[in-house]
Design a protein around this motif. Structure first.
Motif, PDB file in Angstrom:
ATOM      1  N   ILE A   1       0.860  -1.072   0.029  1.00  0.00           N
ATOM      2  CA  ILE A   1       0.012  -0.084   0.098  1.00  0.00           C
ATOM      3  C   ILE A   1       0.924   1.202  -0.063  1.00  0.00           C
ATOM      4  O   ILE A   1       1.899   1.432   1.183  1.00  0.00           O
ATOM      5  N   VAL A   2       0.780   2.179  -1.014  1.00  0.00           N
ATOM      6  CA  VAL A   2       1.648   3.068  -1.274  1.00  0.00           C
ATOM      7  C   VAL A   2       0.928   4.511  -0.883  1.00  0.00           C
ATOM      8  O   VAL A   2      -0.295   4.692  -1.277  1.00  0.00           O
ATOM      9  N   GLY A   3       1.281   5.472  -0.197  1.00  0.00           N
ATOM     10  CA  GLY A   3       0.835   6.755   0.138  1.00  0.00           C
ATOM     11  C   GLY A   3       1.771   7.732   0.607  1.00  0.00           C
ATOM     12  O   GLY A   3       2.720   7.084   1.046  1.00  0.00           O
ATOM     13  N   TYR A   4       1.117   8.862   0.405  1.00  0.00           N
ATOM     14  CA  TYR A   4       2.339   9.906   1.200  1.00  0.00           C
ATOM     15  C   TYR A   4       2.122  10.120   2.223  1.00  0.00           C
ATOM     16  O   TYR A   4       0.991   9.560   3.179  1.00  0.00           O
ATOM     17  N   SER A   5       2.884  10.886   3.137  1.00  0.00           N
ATOM     18  CA  SER A   5       2.877  10.928   4.630  1.00  0.00           C
ATOM     19  C   SER A   5       1.538  11.732   5.059  1.00  0.00           C
ATOM     20  O   SER A   5       1.158  12.535   4.455  1.00  0.00           O
ATOM     21  N   GLY A   6       1.045  11.084   6.052  1.00  0.00           N
ATOM     22  CA  GLY A   6      -0.393  11.706   6.647  1.00  0.00           C
ATOM     23  C   GLY A   6      -1.408  11.124   5.944  1.00  0.00           C
ATOM     24  O   GLY A   6      -2.569  11.660   6.429  1.00  0.00           O
ATOM     25  N   THR A   7      -1.478  10.445   5.039  1.00  0.00           N
ATOM     26  CA  THR A   7      -2.713   9.923   4.449  1.00  0.00           C
ATOM     27  C   THR A   7      -3.413   8.603   5.251  1.00  0.00           C
ATOM     28  O   THR A   7      -4.291   8.428   4.808  1.00  0.00           O
ATOM     29  N   GLY A   8      -2.796   8.267   6.429  1.00  0.00           N
ATOM     30  CA  GLY A   8      -3.586   7.436   7.117  1.00  0.00           C
ATOM     31  C   GLY A   8      -2.844   5.984   7.000  1.00  0.00           C
ATOM     32  O   GLY A   8      -3.769   5.034   7.359  1.00  0.00           O
ATOM     33  N   LYS A   9      -1.762   5.852   6.463  1.00  0.00           N
ATOM     34  CA  LYS A   9      -1.267   4.506   6.433  1.00  0.00           C
ATOM     35  C   LYS A   9      -1.050   3.716   7.605  1.00  0.00           C
ATOM     36  O   LYS A   9      -1.251   2.641   7.899  1.00  0.00           O
TER      37      LYS A   9
ATOM     38  N   THR B   1       1.732 -14.496   4.018  1.00  0.00           N
ATOM     39  CA  THR B   1       0.900 -13.147   3.530  1.00  0.00           C
ATOM     40  C   THR B   1       1.664 -12.082   4.066  1.00  0.00           C
ATOM     41  O   THR B   1       1.573 -11.942   5.348  1.00  0.00           O
ATOM     42  N   VAL B   2       1.538 -11.006   3.284  1.00  0.00           N
ATOM     43  CA  VAL B   2       2.354  -9.774   3.684  1.00  0.00           C
ATOM     44  C   VAL B   2       1.586  -8.700   3.386  1.00  0.00           C
ATOM     45  O   VAL B   2       1.081  -8.393   2.185  1.00  0.00           O
ATOM     46  N   VAL B   3       1.496  -7.895   4.174  1.00  0.00           N
ATOM     47  CA  VAL B   3       1.154  -6.341   3.774  1.00  0.00           C
ATOM     48  C   VAL B   3       1.856  -5.429   4.368  1.00  0.00           C
ATOM     49  O   VAL B   3       2.518  -5.118   5.076  1.00  0.00           O
ATOM     50  N   LEU B   4       2.649  -4.499   3.073  1.00  0.00           N
ATOM     51  CA  LEU B   4       3.693  -3.669   3.185  1.00  0.00           C
ATOM     52  C   LEU B   4       3.065  -2.420   3.072  1.00  0.00           C
ATOM     53  O   LEU B   4       2.548  -1.992   1.950  1.00  0.00           O
ATOM     54  N   ILE B   5       3.499  -1.595   3.914  1.00  0.00           N
ATOM     55  CA  ILE B   5       3.186  -0.152   3.880  1.00  0.00           C
ATOM     56  C   ILE B   5       4.405   0.654   3.530  1.00  0.00           C
ATOM     57  O   ILE B   5       5.316   0.520   3.952  1.00  0.00           O
ATOM     58  N   THR B   6       4.196   1.399   2.336  1.00  0.00           N
ATOM     59  CA  THR B   6       5.406   2.233   2.074  1.00  0.00           C
ATOM     60  C   THR B   6       5.012   3.442   1.301  1.00  0.00           C
ATOM     61  O   THR B   6       3.999   3.587   1.014  1.00  0.00           O
ATOM     62  N   ASN B   7       6.247   4.473   1.177  1.00  0.00           N
ATOM     63  CA  ASN B   7       6.011   5.560   0.552  1.00  0.00           C
ATOM     64  C   ASN B   7       6.714   5.705  -0.866  1.00  0.00           C
ATOM     65  O   ASN B   7       7.216   6.352  -1.318  1.00  0.00           O
ATOM     66  N   ASP B   8       7.403   4.193  -1.136  1.00  0.00           N
ATOM     67  CA  ASP B   8       8.447   4.089  -2.155  1.00  0.00           C
ATOM     68  C   ASP B   8       7.751   3.478  -3.210  1.00  0.00           C
ATOM     69  O   ASP B   8       7.739   2.257  -3.082  1.00  0.00           O
ATOM     70  N   VAL B   9       7.739   4.027  -4.483  1.00  0.00           N
ATOM     71  CA  VAL B   9       6.520   3.279  -5.689  1.00  0.00           C
ATOM     72  C   VAL B   9       7.651   2.284  -6.045  1.00  0.00           C
ATOM     73  O   VAL B   9       7.103   1.026  -6.173  1.00  0.00           O
ATOM     74  N   ASP B  10       9.024   2.467  -6.156  1.00  0.00           N
ATOM     75  CA  ASP B  10       9.874   1.294  -6.661  1.00  0.00           C
ATOM     76  C   ASP B  10       9.998   0.177  -5.638  1.00  0.00           C
ATOM     77  O   ASP B  10       9.926  -0.880  -6.169  1.00  0.00           O
ATOM     78  N   GLU B  11      10.216   0.333  -4.423  1.00  0.00           N
ATOM     79  CA  GLU B  11       9.996  -0.591  -3.586  1.00  0.00           C
ATOM     80  C   GLU B  11       8.663  -1.450  -3.647  1.00  0.00           C
ATOM     81  O   GLU B  11       8.768  -2.749  -3.630  1.00  0.00           O
ATOM     82  N   ALA B  12       7.646  -1.044  -3.947  1.00  0.00           N
ATOM     83  CA  ALA B  12       6.341  -1.514  -3.906  1.00  0.00           C
ATOM     84  C   ALA B  12       6.364  -2.462  -5.230  1.00  0.00           C
ATOM     85  O   ALA B  12       5.729  -3.571  -4.924  1.00  0.00           O
ATOM     86  N   ILE B  13       6.866  -1.958  -6.356  1.00  0.00           N
ATOM     87  CA  ILE B  13       6.924  -2.851  -7.573  1.00  0.00           C
ATOM     88  C   ILE B  13       7.801  -3.819  -7.414  1.00  0.00           C
ATOM     89  O   ILE B  13       7.546  -4.887  -7.760  1.00  0.00           O
ATOM     90  N   LEU B  14       8.700  -3.693  -6.788  1.00  0.00           N
ATOM     91  CA  LEU B  14       9.925  -4.580  -6.810  1.00  0.00           C
ATOM     92  C   LEU B  14       9.438  -6.002  -5.969  1.00  0.00           C
ATOM     93  O   LEU B  14       9.475  -6.855  -6.075  1.00  0.00           O
ATOM     94  N   MET B  15       8.624  -5.628  -4.823  1.00  0.00           N
ATOM     95  CA  MET B  15       8.263  -6.512  -3.798  1.00  0.00           C
ATOM     96  C   MET B  15       6.907  -7.182  -3.896  1.00  0.00           C
ATOM     97  O   MET B  15       6.541  -8.261  -3.694  1.00  0.00           O
ATOM     98  N   ALA B  16       5.737  -6.379  -4.366  1.00  0.00           N
ATOM     99  CA  ALA B  16       4.366  -6.973  -4.226  1.00  0.00           C
ATOM    100  C   ALA B  16       3.923  -7.649  -5.468  1.00  0.00           C
ATOM    101  O   ALA B  16       4.253  -7.405  -6.555  1.00  0.00           O
ATOM    102  N   ASP B  17       2.617  -8.388  -5.163  1.00  0.00           N
ATOM    103  CA  ASP B  17       1.914  -8.762  -6.177  1.00  0.00           C
ATOM    104  C   ASP B  17       0.904  -7.933  -6.755  1.00  0.00           C
ATOM    105  O   ASP B  17       0.531  -7.761  -7.928  1.00  0.00           O
ATOM    106  N   ARG B  18       0.433  -7.026  -5.587  1.00  0.00           N
ATOM    107  CA  ARG B  18      -0.462  -6.138  -5.896  1.00  0.00           C
ATOM    108  C   ARG B  18      -0.016  -4.675  -5.422  1.00  0.00           C
ATOM    109  O   ARG B  18       0.410  -4.887  -4.228  1.00  0.00           O
ATOM    110  N   VAL B  19      -0.150  -3.617  -6.076  1.00  0.00           N
ATOM    111  CA  VAL B  19       0.108  -2.246  -5.437  1.00  0.00           C
ATOM    112  C   VAL B  19      -1.104  -1.592  -5.395  1.00  0.00           C
ATOM    113  O   VAL B  19      -1.633  -1.211  -6.220  1.00  0.00           O
TER     114      VAL B  19
END
Ligand SMILES: Nc1ncnc2c1ncn2[C@@H]1O[C@H](COP(=O)(O)OP(=O)(O)OP(=O)(O)O)[C@@H](O)[C@H]1O
Ligand SMILES: [Mg+2]
Lengths: 268, 319
Positions: free
Chosen positions: A38-46, A189-207
């Protein structure tokens, strides 16, 4: 049946005129063995979102379901890697992990428990710091301890709140690979919260982007499926022809959502 | 470098304090000079030398009974006072820690008792003493063996020295970060484990600050209480010497009271600063265990003695 599910979850803080809506009407279902970012900017409620998934904060409305059953209370089946490490300062690295392991795996003998901890300490490459206290570690090392502690409890779902954000680019890269290879080995099963789009694409099945919603609470955008072959490496992913368009689409979506919400705030 | 450091240590810890003491002695001499009484050719306020010569017999064999001469050594009197302090203070902190946890942990408890505590806290030991006496009278009705004045002193000490520990423990409990509690929630700790493994260790530094402050108060109170009860102990000693007009031993005893208080405070300060050491006892055990294991695995030269894991499905520790 999805392993972990959010149904129409809304959450806000405060009362009356001080009320801020943070999450609005979220629906999310995560299948067993899936890696969701799950990607989002700071303060969006991650952090709020992951607290709801973990059961640490109960939503104002809506439901959190684990294997189809309401899961209001937190538990070791949903392990959390906290954004601020949350290590106990009076315990050493080994003891911090042992504390969790003793509680979750009480049937192991004491030597087995220690060996179990040491295995996970080695996995995050902290064997030299086994007997140090958190105050003697760098921020990145603390984050790795926190990761090892949660991995060692072998949760059904691993919830990670920006686990790599405090690390420098190099360490970050190695740990990304490390987490991915750990995941590929036992398909937790993993839910990864991140603010880095590259990281999300590298690691996840779904962004899934978390989009700020002009003061009425953030919403989840439409998921991007990442269909790159595994095992992935940074090179294989960045050289894939579909990589650039995918990254561009995600960033576009995040940026335009932010612009919209800012414009609306400015108008109102 | 090293000699400079040594010199600084000497100046800071020996030379400068000595100058301060010398000034006080000078002032003391001046005081006895100023109170010189022509008619008796002695000072109303004894000089340091007279003080020493008058009180030397109490210091000569400080821990002995001198029954035939009718006085006890000063060490013995101090020891009697310390015993009462120990009992009163022990009672106080044993009660204070659970009360402090309740006050810091339960909103309702705090609402109920915080106002009462704020009213009881400033009550002087001189006012507690007669109140404690009433309870002692009641207890003595059932058991005549009990030493009434000692018990009265112990109660007074307990009532006066309980507050710093209660309040500091409560502050410590309130200061526990939400993060630690989140860890506990995710692990679903039982309330006993939550208390013993998280709440207690997180509060210990605050508790020890309370312990130190409480002991300071206990030592202040014992002297006052013994002056009122007037039987034994260093406070009674001061009072008796005052009543019989032998001011030399009285002054000496007052100085000794200060010295003992100072030593107690240093002692507690040392313990307080090493409070975390108490928490690291489990790590020492673990380290010992690791050492033993690495030795035994070396001895067999294979890894047979290293326990194998039951959970084989979890991942290996390969790089
Ligand atoms: N306990 C709380 N009480 C009141 N408001 C809160 C609380 N926790 C979070 N908020 C508010 O909710 C919003 C979202 O916070 P949250 O911590 O979930 O953001 P985040 O996306 O995790 O940010 P970051 O990337 O900086 O960690 C913020 O505006 C914050 O001010
Ligand atoms: Mg956050």
């Amino acid at each position: 049946m999805p392993l972990l599910e959010l149904r129409n979850v809304s959450k806000g803080y405060g009362k009356g005129s001080l009320r801020t809506e943070v999450l609005k009407d979220l629906n999310l279902s995560i299948d067993e063995g899936e890696f969701v970012a799950i990607v989002g900017y700071s303060g969006t409620g991650k952090t709020t979102l992951i607290s709801a998934l973990a059961g640490l904060k109960s939503p104002d409305s809506g439901q959190v379901l684990m294997q189809g059953e309401s899961a209001k209370q937190p538990g070791p089946d949903r392990g959390v890697v906290f954004q601020n490490y949350s290590l106990l300062p009076w315990l050493t690295v080994l003891e911090n992990i042992l504390f969790a392991v003793q509680h979750v795996l009480p049937n192991l003998s004491y030597p087995e428990q220690i060996a179990h901890c040491e295995k996970y300490i080695a996995m995050v490459k902290l064997s030299t710091a086994t007997n140090k206290r958190p105050s003697e570690l760098s921020g990145g090392m603390r984050q790795r301890v926190s990761l090892a502690r949660t991995l060692a409890t072998q949760p059904k779902v691993l919830l990670m709140d920006e686990p790599l954000s405090a690390l420098d680019a190099l360490t970050r890269g190695t740990l990304q690979n490390e987490i991915v290879s750990i995941w590929e080995r036992d398909r937790r099963t993993v839910v990864l919260i991140t603010n880095d789009v590259d990281e999300a694409i590298l690691m996840a099945d779904r962004v899934i982007p978390l989009l700020p919603g002009n003061g009425q609470g953030s919403t989840l955008g439409k998921p991007f499926v990442v269909e790159f072959d595994r095992p992935r490496t940074r090179e294989s992913v960045t050289h894939h022809p579909a990589y650039k368009p995918l990254k561009k689409a995600i960033i576009q979506l995040l940026l335009s959502a932010r612009r919209e919400s800012q414009e609306l705030v400015a108008v109102s | 470098m090293n000699s400079i450091k040594l010199k600084k240590m000497f100046v800071d810890n020996v030379a400068l304090p000595s100058i301060g003491i010398a000034f006080c002695m000078l002032f003391w001499c001046f005081l006895s000079w100023a109170t010189w009484d022509e008619s008796t050719s002695s000072s109303d306020f004894p000089s340091p030398i007279t003080t020493w010569s008058d009180s030397a017999k109490y210091f000569a064999s400080p821990f002995s009974h001198n029954d035939d001469e009718g006085f006890d050594g000063i060490g013995l009197e101090i020891w009697r006072s310390l015993k009462l302090v120990g009992m009163g203070y022990g009672m106080a902190i044993l009660a204070a820690v659970p009360i402090g946890f309740l006050l810091g942990g339960s909103y309702r408890f705090a609402r109920m008792f915080d106002p009462i505590f704020q009213i009881l806290r400033p009550i002087s030991p001189l006012a507690w003493f007669p109140l404690a006496g009433l309870i002692v009278i009641a207890i003595r009705r059932h058991n005549k063996e009990i030493d009434a004045t000692q018990l009265q002193c112990i109660f007074t000490i307990a009532m006066c020295s309980i507050w710093p520990t209660i309040l500091n423990t409560a502050v410590g409990v309130r200061a526990i970060p939400q993060d630690y509690l989140n860890v506990a929630k995710v692990l679903r700790l039982s309330s006993f484990k939550l208390f013993s493994r998280i709440l207690l260790p997180a509060t210990i530094p605050y508790m020890f600050t309370g312990f130190r402050l409480s002991l300071g108060i206990a030592w202040l109170v014992i002297v006052a209480a013994e002056m009122l009860s007037g039987k034994s102990g260093i406070g009674a000693f001061v009072n008796n010497q005052y009543q019989s007009g032998t001011y030399g031993p009285m002054i000496a005893a007052v100085i000794v009271i200060g010295l003992v208080g100072f030593v107690l405070d240093r002692l507690m300060n040392g313990i307080e600063r090493n409070a975390t050491l108490i928490l690291s006892c489990p790590s020492l055990v673990i380290r010992l265990f690791q050492k033993m294991r690495s030795q035994s695995s070396n001895a067999f030269s294979t890894n047979e003695s290293v326990p194998t894991l039951i959970r084989k499905e979890s991942c290996d520790a390969s790089a």
